[in-house]
Scaffold this motif. Structure first.
Motif, PDB file in Angstrom:
ATOM      1  N   LYS A 197       6.362  -3.651  -6.481  1.00 42.39           N
ATOM      2  CA  LYS A 197       5.160  -4.223  -5.995  1.00 42.39           C
ATOM      3  C   LYS A 197       5.467  -4.266  -4.284  1.00 42.39           C
ATOM      4  CE  LYS A 197       2.579  -6.233  -9.296  1.00 42.39           C
ATOM      5  NZ  LYS A 197       3.598  -6.266 -10.669  1.00 42.39           N
ATOM      6  N   ARG A 198       6.514  -4.948  -4.028  1.00 39.81           N
ATOM      7  CA  ARG A 198       6.952  -5.026  -2.522  1.00 39.81           C
ATOM      8  C   ARG A 198       7.006  -3.505  -1.744  1.00 39.81           C
ATOM      9  NH1 ARG A 198      11.944  -8.716  -1.243  1.00 39.81           N
ATOM     10  NH2 ARG A 198      13.064  -7.067  -1.761  1.00 39.81           N
ATOM     11  N   PHE A 199       7.693  -2.787  -2.591  1.00 36.39           N
ATOM     12  CA  PHE A 199       7.987  -1.214  -2.170  1.00 36.39           C
ATOM     13  C   PHE A 199       6.351  -0.631  -1.595  1.00 36.39           C
ATOM     14  CE2 PHE A 199       9.271   3.276  -2.729  1.00 36.39           C
ATOM     15  CZ  PHE A 199      10.194   3.252  -1.914  1.00 36.39           C
ATOM     16  N   ASN A 200       5.493  -1.237  -2.693  1.00 38.74           N
ATOM     17  CA  ASN A 200       4.329  -0.566  -1.999  1.00 38.74           C
ATOM     18  C   ASN A 200       3.715  -1.301  -0.993  1.00 38.74           C
ATOM     19  OD1 ASN A 200       4.370   1.718  -3.679  1.00 38.74           O
ATOM     20  ND2 ASN A 200       3.463   0.834  -5.436  1.00 38.74           N
ATOM     21  N   GLU A 201       3.759  -2.482  -0.925  1.00 37.81           N
ATOM     22  CA  GLU A 201       3.312  -3.207   0.163  1.00 37.81           C
ATOM     23  C   GLU A 201       3.941  -2.681   1.622  1.00 37.81           C
ATOM     24  OE1 GLU A 201       0.987  -5.456   0.314  1.00 37.81           O
ATOM     25  OE2 GLU A 201       0.806  -4.851  -1.788  1.00 37.81           O
ATOM     26  N   SER A 202       5.291  -2.343   1.421  1.00 39.05           N
ATOM     27  CA  SER A 202       5.951  -1.724   2.655  1.00 39.05           C
ATOM     28  C   SER A 202       5.343  -0.369   3.026  1.00 39.05           C
ATOM     29  CB  SER A 202       7.478  -1.578   2.508  1.00 39.05           C
ATOM     30  OG  SER A 202       8.147  -2.754   2.149  1.00 39.05           O
ATOM     31  N   ALA A 203       5.059   0.540   1.857  1.00 37.96           N
ATOM     32  CA  ALA A 203       4.501   1.637   1.792  1.00 37.96           C
ATOM     33  C   ALA A 203       3.207   1.756   2.699  1.00 37.96           C
ATOM     34  CB  ALA A 203       4.275   2.533   0.687  1.00 37.96           C
ATOM     35  N   LYS A 204       2.426   0.710   2.242  1.00 36.65           N
ATOM     36  CA  LYS A 204       1.126   0.616   2.971  1.00 36.65           C
ATOM     37  C   LYS A 204       1.330   0.412   4.342  1.00 36.65           C
ATOM     38  CE  LYS A 204      -1.072  -1.777  -0.716  1.00 36.65           C
ATOM     39  NZ  LYS A 204      -1.570  -2.924  -1.316  1.00 36.65           N
ATOM     40  N   ARG A 205       2.093  -0.442   4.830  1.00 37.93           N
ATOM     41  CA  ARG A 205       2.275  -1.022   6.155  1.00 37.93           C
ATOM     42  C   ARG A 205       2.952   0.294   7.026  1.00 37.93           C
ATOM     43  NH1 ARG A 205       2.379  -1.305  10.599  1.00 37.93           N
ATOM     44  NH2 ARG A 205       2.704  -3.184  11.977  1.00 37.93           N
ATOM     45  N   MET A 206       3.692   0.945   6.271  1.00 34.51           N
ATOM     46  CA  MET A 206       4.228   2.089   7.081  1.00 34.51           C
ATOM     47  C   MET A 206       3.392   3.365   7.028  1.00 34.51           C
ATOM     48  SD  MET A 206       6.485   0.261   8.430  1.00 34.51           S
ATOM     49  CE  MET A 206       7.350   1.463   9.538  1.00 34.51           C
ATOM     50  N   ALA A 207       2.255   3.497   6.440  1.00 31.50           N
ATOM     51  CA  ALA A 207       1.384   4.604   6.432  1.00 31.50           C
ATOM     52  C   ALA A 207       1.740   5.653   5.381  1.00 31.50           C
ATOM     53  CB  ALA A 207       0.828   4.915   7.600  1.00 31.50           C
ATOM     54  N   MET A 208       2.632   5.226   4.154  1.00 33.36           N
ATOM     55  CA  MET A 208       3.282   5.890   3.312  1.00 33.36           C
ATOM     56  C   MET A 208       2.581   6.072   1.873  1.00 33.36           C
ATOM     57  SD  MET A 208       7.152   5.163   4.425  1.00 33.36           S
ATOM     58  CE  MET A 208       8.117   6.459   3.939  1.00 33.36           C
ATOM     59  N   ALA A 209       2.700   7.083   1.280  1.00 34.42           N
ATOM     60  CA  ALA A 209       1.947   7.156  -0.003  1.00 34.42           C
ATOM     61  C   ALA A 209       2.654   6.179  -0.869  1.00 34.42           C
ATOM     62  CB  ALA A 209       2.563   8.448  -0.755  1.00 34.42           C
ATOM     63  N   GLU A 210       1.894   5.213  -1.888  1.00 27.38           N
ATOM     64  CA  GLU A 210       2.480   4.433  -3.010  1.00 27.38           C
ATOM     65  C   GLU A 210       3.310   5.202  -4.097  1.00 27.38           C
ATOM     66  OE1 GLU A 210      -0.036   1.246  -3.535  1.00 27.38           O
ATOM     67  OE2 GLU A 210      -1.250   1.497  -1.688  1.00 27.38           O
ATOM     68  N   VAL A 211       4.210   4.464  -4.194  1.00 27.75           N
ATOM     69  CA  VAL A 211       4.675   5.132  -5.549  1.00 27.75           C
ATOM     70  C   VAL A 211       4.410   4.502  -6.809  1.00 27.75           C
ATOM     71  CG1 VAL A 211       7.161   5.500  -6.800  1.00 27.75           C
ATOM     72  CG2 VAL A 211       6.892   5.702  -4.322  1.00 27.75           C
ATOM     73  N   PRO A 212       3.661   5.088  -7.756  1.00 17.58           N
ATOM     74  CA  PRO A 212       3.237   4.410  -8.901  1.00 17.58           C
ATOM     75  C   PRO A 212       4.285   3.654  -9.541  1.00 17.58           C
ATOM     76  CG  PRO A 212       2.486   6.761  -9.016  1.00 17.58           C
ATOM     77  CD  PRO A 212       3.646   6.718  -7.810  1.00 17.58           C
ATOM     78  N   GLU A 213       3.952   2.449 -10.135  1.00 18.70           N
ATOM     79  CA  GLU A 213       4.939   1.477 -10.541  1.00 18.70           C
ATOM     80  C   GLU A 213       5.890   2.030 -11.795  1.00 18.70           C
ATOM     81  OE1 GLU A 213       3.398  -2.495 -10.129  1.00 18.70           O
ATOM     82  OE2 GLU A 213       4.836  -3.181 -11.909  1.00 18.70           O
ATOM     83  N   GLU A 214       5.331   3.092 -12.525  1.00 21.14           N
ATOM     84  CA  GLU A 214       5.733   3.811 -13.679  1.00 21.14           C
ATOM     85  C   GLU A 214       7.163   4.596 -13.180  1.00 21.14           C
ATOM     86  OE1 GLU A 214       2.492   3.575 -12.976  1.00 21.14           O
ATOM     87  OE2 GLU A 214       2.223   5.423 -13.764  1.00 21.14           O
TER      88      GLU A 214
END
Ligand SMILES: *Cc1c(COP(=O)(O)O)cnc(C)c1O
Length: 357
Positions: free
Chosen positions: A92-109
């Motif tokens: 979850k935190r990885f995707n929070e970081s992704a959002k802040r850095m304007a990157m694609a989110e990685v599906p949790e699976e």
């Protein structure tokens, strides 16, 4: 989610031998999980032999620093495990970081499948002494070519891992109170786990080292008065028997170790105070003895006691009780939980399926 296993990855595993002295983050397992994002979607998750990446020299990560990462561990202890600890929180935190850095989110699976594959295939290489582990490093870089400044539309997600011993070899940390540089400011990217935060903090690490310290304690950007965190760890102190830690805001990385310790401390009957911490109040509390312990915490370092705070002007504040009975109790509780030695009442531990190869 299917994992495409390259036969060369299996060959690499079968030829791999753990060196005797592993250190921290120096020895890498011979495989990596890789997944590419292109044309708006994630491709196949692959298990490849560990090795160099091929990147176009204009890849945006190399110029504009679009990069994020995580730090996790897999534990093995006396024939139990391998265990992951709160892996969903890292995803979850990885995707929070992704959002802040304007990157694609990685599906949790995909994130969790990649981590589990690396752990499952590397089971033989997870050190078994208490405090040792397989340190896991998921990360993502922007790979789109061309020098134009815009968010990338191509990304590469990878998971690599390192059989590791203890992070710190010394007993107590000497910590520099940084009054010149800042790590993060409100509205900035301090809460994201991104390389740029580390790049910007290394000058203070150099300074700390040259002054005889091992770590930096960062203060807030606006008033240089409130404690935020340490470059890759969160900060706690024990004042009048209560645990104090700075409250989370967007300048502080929301550590999973910090969060877990707050819960475990409460389970053990301690009071935990999460609020702004004035550095001057802390130093006074150290001087008059009401602050008995200070420690740093994070996945890599677990809990590491702080023996002394000091500044560039040569002032020193020595902690009364660097042995830290409360830090020790918390460390033992957390580690026992992570290593499967006590009951997991919060459902934080996951056993990973070992994959034979
Ligand atoms: C990773 C990190 C931490 C610690 O987080 P954990 O989830 O406990 O490992 C603290 N501060 C910074 C800046 C970090 O990057």
């Amino acid at each position: 989610m299917t994992l495409n296993v390259d036969p060369k990855a299996l060959e690499a595993l079968n030829n791999f031998k753990l060196p005797e002295d592993i250190g921290f983050g120096r020895t890498m397992v011979p495989i990596m999980a890789v997944c590419d994002f292109e044309n708006g979607k994630w491709g196949e998750l692959q298990l490849l032999p560990y090795g160099p990446l091929e990147l176009d020299p204009t890849a945006k990560v190399l110029h504009y620093g679009q990069e994020i990462f995580e730090g996790m561990k897999a534990y093995h202890y006396e024939g139990h495990g391998p265990y992951l600890f709160r892996a969903d929180q890292n995803a979850k935190r990885f995707n929070e970081s992704a959002k802040r850095m304007a990157m694609a989110e990685v599906p949790e699976e995909i994130y969790l499948e990649a981590v589990r594959a690396i752990v499952g295939y590397s089971n033989d290489f997870i050190p078994v002494q208490s405090g040792e582990s397989l340190y896991i490093r998921p990360f993502m870089i922007s790979t789109e070519e061309h020098l134009g400044i815009k968010p990338s539309e191509k990304f590469k997600f990878l998971v690599i891992a390192s059989p590791s011993g203890a992070y710190f070899s010394t007993g107590f940390l000497k910590v520099l109170i940084e009054r010149e540089f800042i790590r993060a400011c409100p509205g900035g990217m301090g809460a994201a786990k991104t390389g740029g935060n580390y790049a910007g903090s290394l000058i203070s690490a150099q300074k700390a080292k040259s002054l005889g310290f091992q770590q930096t304690l960062w203060l807030d950007a606006l008033e240089k008065t409130y404690i935020e965190e340490m470059s890759g760890m969160n900060f706690f102190s024990v004042i009048n028997g209560k645990l104090h830690t700075p409250e989370i805001q967007d300048t502080i990385l929301d550590g999973i170790t910090r969060n877990s310790l707050i819960q475990l401390a409460k389970d053990l009957g301690y009071e935990v105070v999460e609020e702004k911490m004035n550095i001057n109040d802390l130093l006074t509390a150290i001087e008059n003895g009401s602050c008995s312990e200070c420690f740093a915490c994070g996945t890599a370092a677990i809990i590491t006691p702080i023996g002394m705070l000091g500044d560039a002007g040569g002032n020193e504040w020595n902690i009364k009780n660097p042995e830290g009975p409360i830090a020790k109790e918390l460390r033992e509780t957390l580690l026992s939980l992570q290593e499967g030695r006590i009951e997991d009442i919060h459902g934080w531990r996951e056993t990973v399926k070992v994959i034979c190869h």
